[in-house]
Structures are given as C-alpha cells and as structure tokens.
Motif scaffolding. Structure first.
Motif, PDB file in Angstrom:
ATOM      1  N   UNK A 105       0.832  -1.204   0.000  1.00 13.71           N
ATOM      2  CA  UNK A 105       0.000   0.000   0.000  1.00 13.71           C
ATOM      3  C   UNK A 105       0.868   1.257   0.000  1.00 13.71           C
ATOM      4  N   UNK A 106       0.471   2.256  -0.778  1.00 13.58           N
ATOM      5  CA  UNK A 106       1.150   3.553  -0.736  1.00 13.58           C
ATOM      6  C   UNK A 106       0.762   4.256   0.566  1.00 13.58           C
ATOM      7  N   UNK A 107       1.418   5.392   0.844  1.00 16.01           N
ATOM      8  CA  UNK A 107       1.111   6.134   2.074  1.00 16.01           C
ATOM      9  C   UNK A 107      -0.368   6.530   2.099  1.00 16.01           C
ATOM     10  N   UNK A 108      -0.888   6.992   0.953  1.00 15.85           N
ATOM     11  CA  UNK A 108      -2.286   7.428   0.910  1.00 15.85           C
ATOM     12  C   UNK A 108      -3.221   6.232   1.092  1.00 15.85           C
ATOM     13  N   UNK A 109      -2.898   5.101   0.452  1.00 15.71           N
ATOM     14  CA  UNK A 109      -3.743   3.902   0.589  1.00 15.71           C
ATOM     15  C   UNK A 109      -3.719   3.391   2.027  1.00 15.71           C
ATOM     16  N   UNK A 110      -2.565   3.501   2.676  1.00 18.11           N
ATOM     17  CA  UNK A 110      -2.454   3.044   4.069  1.00 18.11           C
ATOM     18  C   UNK A 110      -3.303   3.925   4.972  1.00 18.11           C
ATOM     19  N   UNK A 111      -3.229   5.225   4.713  1.00 19.32           N
ATOM     20  CA  UNK A 111      -4.018   6.168   5.517  1.00 19.32           C
ATOM     21  C   UNK A 111      -5.522   5.846   5.360  1.00 19.32           C
ATOM     22  N   UNK A 112      -5.923   5.566   4.103  1.00 20.61           N
ATOM     23  CA  UNK A 112      -7.337   5.237   3.839  1.00 20.61           C
ATOM     24  C   UNK A 112      -7.716   3.939   4.556  1.00 20.61           C
ATOM     25  N   UNK A 113      -6.817   2.964   4.532  1.00 24.87           N
ATOM     26  CA  UNK A 113      -7.106   1.677   5.198  1.00 24.87           C
ATOM     27  C   UNK A 113      -7.223   1.890   6.708  1.00 24.87           C
ATOM     28  N   UNK A 114      -6.366   2.759   7.252  1.00 26.42           N
ATOM     29  CA  UNK A 114      -6.443   3.039   8.700  1.00 26.42           C
ATOM     30  C   UNK A 114      -7.758   3.733   9.037  1.00 26.42           C
ATOM     31  N   UNK A 115      -8.149   4.693   8.191  1.00 25.16           N
ATOM     32  CA  UNK A 115      -9.415   5.408   8.454  1.00 25.16           C
ATOM     33  C   UNK A 115     -10.588   4.429   8.399  1.00 25.16           C
ATOM     34  N   UNK A 116     -10.541   3.511   7.407  1.00 24.02           N
ATOM     35  CA  UNK A 116     -11.632   2.538   7.279  1.00 24.02           C
ATOM     36  C   UNK A 116     -11.680   1.609   8.486  1.00 24.02           C
ATOM     37  N   UNK A 117     -10.537   1.395   9.123  1.00 24.86           N
ATOM     38  CA  UNK A 117     -10.499   0.497  10.293  1.00 24.86           C
ATOM     39  C   UNK A 117     -11.046   1.181  11.546  1.00 24.86           C
ATOM     40  N   UNK A 118     -11.135   2.521  11.484  1.00 28.29           N
ATOM     41  CA  UNK A 118     -11.571   3.259  12.691  1.00 28.29           C
ATOM     42  C   UNK A 118     -13.092   3.325  12.740  1.00 28.29           C
ATOM     43  N   UNK A 119     -13.693   2.231  13.175  1.00 30.82           N
ATOM     44  CA  UNK A 119     -15.147   2.187  13.333  1.00 30.82           C
ATOM     45  C   UNK A 119     -15.457   1.704  14.748  1.00 30.82           C
ATOM     46  N   UNK A 120     -16.638   2.092  15.225  1.00 35.26           N
ATOM     47  CA  UNK A 120     -17.024   1.690  16.585  1.00 35.26           C
ATOM     48  C   UNK A 120     -16.044   2.262  17.589  1.00 35.26           C
ATOM     49  N   UNK A 121     -15.573   1.407  18.471  1.00 31.62           N
ATOM     50  CA  UNK A 121     -14.663   1.943  19.490  1.00 31.62           C
ATOM     51  C   UNK A 121     -13.193   1.856  19.072  1.00 31.62           C
ATOM     52  N   UNK A 122     -12.940   1.556  17.798  1.00 32.10           N
ATOM     53  CA  UNK A 122     -11.547   1.566  17.310  1.00 32.10           C
ATOM     54  C   UNK A 122     -11.206   2.983  16.849  1.00 32.10           C
ATOM     55  N   UNK A 123     -10.250   3.585  17.511  1.00 34.79           N
ATOM     56  CA  UNK A 123      -9.830   4.946  17.169  1.00 34.79           C
ATOM     57  C   UNK A 123      -8.370   4.922  16.733  1.00 34.79           C
ATOM     58  N   UNK A 124      -7.859   6.107  16.379  1.00 34.62           N
ATOM     59  CA  UNK A 124      -6.444   6.190  16.029  1.00 34.62           C
ATOM     60  C   UNK A 124      -5.592   5.728  17.211  1.00 34.62           C
ATOM     61  N   UNK A 125      -6.054   6.063  18.423  1.00 35.32           N
ATOM     62  CA  UNK A 125      -5.302   5.646  19.621  1.00 35.32           C
ATOM     63  C   UNK A 125      -5.260   4.121  19.734  1.00 35.32           C
ATOM     64  N   UNK A 126      -6.381   3.463  19.372  1.00 40.19           N
ATOM     65  CA  UNK A 126      -6.407   1.988  19.422  1.00 40.19           C
ATOM     66  C   UNK A 126      -5.334   1.424  18.501  1.00 40.19           C
ATOM     67  N   UNK A 127      -5.289   1.986  17.261  1.00 46.09           N
ATOM     68  CA  UNK A 127      -4.324   1.471  16.287  1.00 46.09           C
ATOM     69  C   UNK A 127      -2.898   1.742  16.763  1.00 46.09           C
TER      70      UNK A 127
END
Ligand code: NPW
Ligand code: K
Length: 460
Positions: free
Chosen positions: A10-32
């Motif tokens: 994944x490129x930097x932008x694709x990784x950022x998008x994948x991280x944002x998509x993972x942030x649902x419910x109680x999963x936040x940037x802090x969780x990751x």
C-alpha cells in the motif's frame, strides 16, 4: 513479525485510507497506535535479548508508536531510554508521550545504546531531515549493535524508494499494518535489513503484492511434449544468448524447445534436447507454439527487424526481450492481439517508454497499460505490471545476477511458463520467481549457464 512474501503493498495514501476505514465503533487512532506500540514492543523485546534500548521519537504518530513501545518495554523491566527530536505535535503523539513516565533526552545529545529503535518519521515524512537530526541518527546508528526502524527508516520516502538524505543502514524494519513500496524499491530497500510486517488489525487490499512462491505448471499422466509447452526461440546474430534462453526454457519445464537460427543447425552439441531449425518466418505461425521468445542475441539489423515483425504478426504469445525491445514500436505491440510480455531493464524501459519522474511501480503500470503487455521492469527491485493494474514487487535479487546472459535465462524461463498455459501476468511472476530462486541456489560468481541449469532443481 510476519515475512512479507505475497503480502499486499500500500502507498502512504492507501495506508491512511485503510487506517481510516479500520476506525469504526470503538476503534480509534489511539487503538491502532496502541496495537502498533504493543507489536513493536513484542518484536523489540525478542530482538534486544535484554540489551539497553534507545528509542528515538519524532513529532508525529511514528514518534507516538515509539513512546508507546518504550513504555511497554519498560513495564516489562527492560532497560529503555527515550530521546526526541522535538516535542510531539500530533494529538496521537501527545497522548502517547504522556504514557511514557521516564526522561526524554534531546536527540542531539543522546548517548548511544546497543539497540536503536528509530521512531522519528514514518509515512508522514515530507522533506529531508534537519541536518542535526540526520547527524544524530547516523551517529547513534553507527554506535548501535542492532538498528530497528519503526515502519520505515527515517529519511526514506514511502512510495518511491527514494532517500531524502544520507541514511544509516538498518538491520530490521518493522512495517506497520502493510508493506509500502519503499520496503522493496531501491535504493531504500537496500538500507532496511530484514523487513517484517506487524499486524495492527487494519484490513489491507491492493492490486500490488510482494512476489511469493507462485503456482507452477506441473505435468500429469496425460501430458505430452506439446501440452507441457512448446517454446520457439528466435535466434539472430549472437546465438549464444538465444541458446541460453532455449536452455532455460527447457530447464524451467517446457516440453519442446525450438531454436530457429540463421544458418540452420548450430550450437553446442551437448544441448541435444533443443530442436534446431533454420529460421523461416512461416515457422512462427505453427499453432502448437505456446510462446515465442524473441530478443536474446537477435541483433538490430534488417534481418532482426524482419523476424520481430514476423513474430508480431504470428499472433502467438510473445516474450520480447533484449534487442527486440530496441526495435519494437509501442504501436505495433498494441496491435499484436495475442498475449505478450516485455522484459526491459532500466535502459530499455526508458528507450521504450521515455524518461519519467514517476516511481518504478507507477511507471511500470503505465507502461503495461500503454503497450497492452505485461511488463517485467527488471533490476535489483524488479516490478511486474499487467495492463489491468495488477503488480508484483520483487524483493532485492542476488547482486550476482549482474552478469552477462542472466536476462536471456529469464526470458527463456518466462517463455516456458507462458507456453505451459499460465496467463501472461502469472507466467511473468513464475519466471521471475524461478530465476530469483535459481540465483539464490547458485550462490556467488555463477555464470548464466549455471543459472539456467539451476532452474530444474528450484522448481521443487
Ligand atoms: N494514522 C494511524 O492511524 C496510525 C499511524 N501509525 C504510525 O504513524 C505514522 C505516520 O504518522 P504521521 O502521519 O503522523 O507521520 P510521521 O511520519 O510520524 O511524521 C509526520 C510529522 O513529522 C513532520 N515532518 C515531516 N517531515 C519532517 C522533517 N523532515 N522534519 C521535521 N518534521 C517533519 C510532519 O509535519 P509537517 O511539518 O510536515 O507538517 C508531522 O508533524 C506511520 O508511519 C506509523 O508509524 C501507527 O501508529 C498506526 C496508526
Ligand atoms: K521510523
């Protein structure tokens, strides 16, 4: 720590998008970030084996990962110090820094430790490091026993393999969540040491993957020499190169290899298995030919052009290599309506597709779209791309491959895979994998003939 073979890139932008998509419910940037920090701490604890660890933290989330890992390592009772290039600037890094209850040394004054963990910059690096930061990183790295980079070594651009300045060499790079192009593109890849993935629970999908052991065509009880794959190698002015391609095609598993030379039968008598005939254009339209390999030793004269044209109009599947890449026109390629694979090295690629500021992955994908061919853009960091956008990035190949004739061997191996019926992208992948494995099996200072011979054994 997961080996990277076959993983999505994944490129930097694709990784950022994948991280944002993972942030649902109680999963936040802090969780990751907590997951990343915990995974880093686990890996570093294993690698450090009790030695003192110095964690270098930058102002962004890469630094945040570093603070979390440092806090966890300390909780495990390991000797850890933290040095920072500047105060945290992102919210994530501020929260993480607050969890570290030890001292924070100024980076430029930090004393070395046997284990160096670089969490200065990751995918957010946007410009060269300040001179003092770069100097400190190099000084601390050269004094360390083991150098570990968090996500990427600081100073490497994420998507194109470029170095933004002088860089130390690392022993281990812990890619977070996904492999990025620079983990395999040169020159960055050569400074990363072993690259391992740390899973942080982000689902990643991509059309680009790292090379892995492919499915190889295998004969069965009903196979015969034509069903195993018939490869026609078109010779030219330097028959040694086309002989190598023919030998490689046989060793890679082709059932029948035809060597079409200028002046009738030629070549060393030891190669009994190669069928030799004088070249005639109509020989190329033989229906049973599963792949024509053209280019190794072809020459660039009028005869060579004529043979290339005959190969193009034959409609048979093609592997276009060496001299043929200097003669062929993109428009003529796009008109050939069969499968085709181009195998240019850097110089041939520029000759065919022009100079570009694009990274190797993007440039190869564009070339594949433009030519309608699978393009194997060779080098220490070979990239394979198909017209539909699929791509494979290959980890650093043996530097001993830089000797005459190894490209001819690759063309023959790919020809064998194509003739056996693999679709062109998979044939290119299989040929490149076999070639890399054969090089590994040959060790050092091998010659192209050894490499071709080694193909049989590495098929496994
Ligand atoms: N996002 C997530 O969910 C997760 C992300 N994760 C982690 O985050 C990393 C990416 O984080 P990130 O985007 O904060 O980037 P990062 O590389 O830390 O640096 C950016 C900062 O540095 C600055 N800056 C840039 N260049 C500079 C320079 N030469 N010299 C000085 N400053 C410079 C830049 O500011 P700028 O000045 O460019 O505005 C910004 O402040 C990623 O690699 C992974 O480790 C994991 O925790 C998992 C969850
Ligand atoms: K880093």
């Amino acid at each position: 720590m997961i080996p990277i073979d076959g993983l999505p890139v994944l490129t930097a932008a694709e990784m950022r998008a994948a991280e944002l998509a993972a942030m649902v419910g109680d999963v936040t940037e802090a969780t990751l970030m907590d997951r990343a920090g915990a995974a880093i701490a686990r890996a570093v604890a294993r690698l450090a084996a009790g030695r003192e660890i110095l964690v270098l933290c930058g102002p962004g989330n890469n630094g945040g990962d570093g603070y979390i890992a440092a806090a966890m390592l300390r909780r495990q009772g390991l000797p850890v110090r933290v040095a920072a290039s500047e105060a945290p600037r992102s919210d994530g890094a501020r929260r993480a820094a607050a969890l570290w209850d030890g001292a924070v040394e100024p980076l430029v004054q930090a004393k070395p430790a046997p284990i160096l963990l670089d969490a200065l910059f990751g995918t957010g690096l946007s410009r060269p490091l300040d001179h003092s930061v770069q100097q400190a990183l190099c000084r601390l790295a050269s004094a360390a026993w083991l150098r570990i980079a968090v996500d990427l070594p600081s100073g490497v651009a994420t998507d194109d393999g470029k170095l933004l300045g002088e860089m130390p060499r690392f022993d281990v790079t812990l890619a977070l969540g996904a492999v990025k192009p620079s983990h395999v593109l040169q020159p960055a890849a050569s400074l990363m040491g072993q690259v391992r993935l740390l899973d942080i629970g982000v689902s990643t999908e991509s059309q680009a993957h790292i090379l892995a052991r492919p499915g190889l065509p295998e004969p069965n009880a009903t196979s015969h020499k034509y069903s195993r794959g018939m490869v026609a190698v078109v010779a030219g002015s330097m028959s040694g190169a086309s002989e190598l391609a023919a030998l490689a095609a046989l060793r890679a598993g082709a059932g029948y290899v035809l060597h079409l030379a200028s002046a009738g039968p030629s070549g060393p008598a030891s190669l009994h298995a190669v069928v030799r005939r004088g070249y005639a254009a109509d020989a190329l339209s033989e229906e049973r030919i599963g792949a024509i390999v053209i280019g190794p030793g072809l020459g660039r004269d009028g005869d060579a052009s004529e043979r290339l044209n005959a190969a193009l109009v034959s409609g048979r599947p093609l592997v276009v290599d060496g001299d043929a890449l200097r003669l062929v026109q993109i428009e003529a390629l796009a008109e050939h309506d069969g499968s085709k694979i181009l195998t240019p090295h850097g110089g041939e690629f520029t000759h065919l597709f022009g100079k570009t500021a694009d990274d190797k992955l993007s440039a190869t994908r564009r070339a594949a779209r433009q030519s309608g061919a699978v393009v194997v853009h060779k080098g220490a960091d070979t990239v394979i791309a198909a017209p539909d956008g699929r791509a494979i990035l290959c980890p650093e190949a043996s530097p001993w491959l830089s000797t005459a004739g190894t490209g001819d061997v690759l063309a023959g191996a790919i020809g064998a895979m194509l003739a056996a019926g693999l679709e062109p992208f998979r044939a290119a992948e299989a040929g490149v994998w076999l070639h890399a494995q054969a090089a590994r099996a040959c060790g050092k200072a091998f010659i192209a003939d050894d490499l071709a011979d080694a193909l049989s054994a590495v098929r496994g």
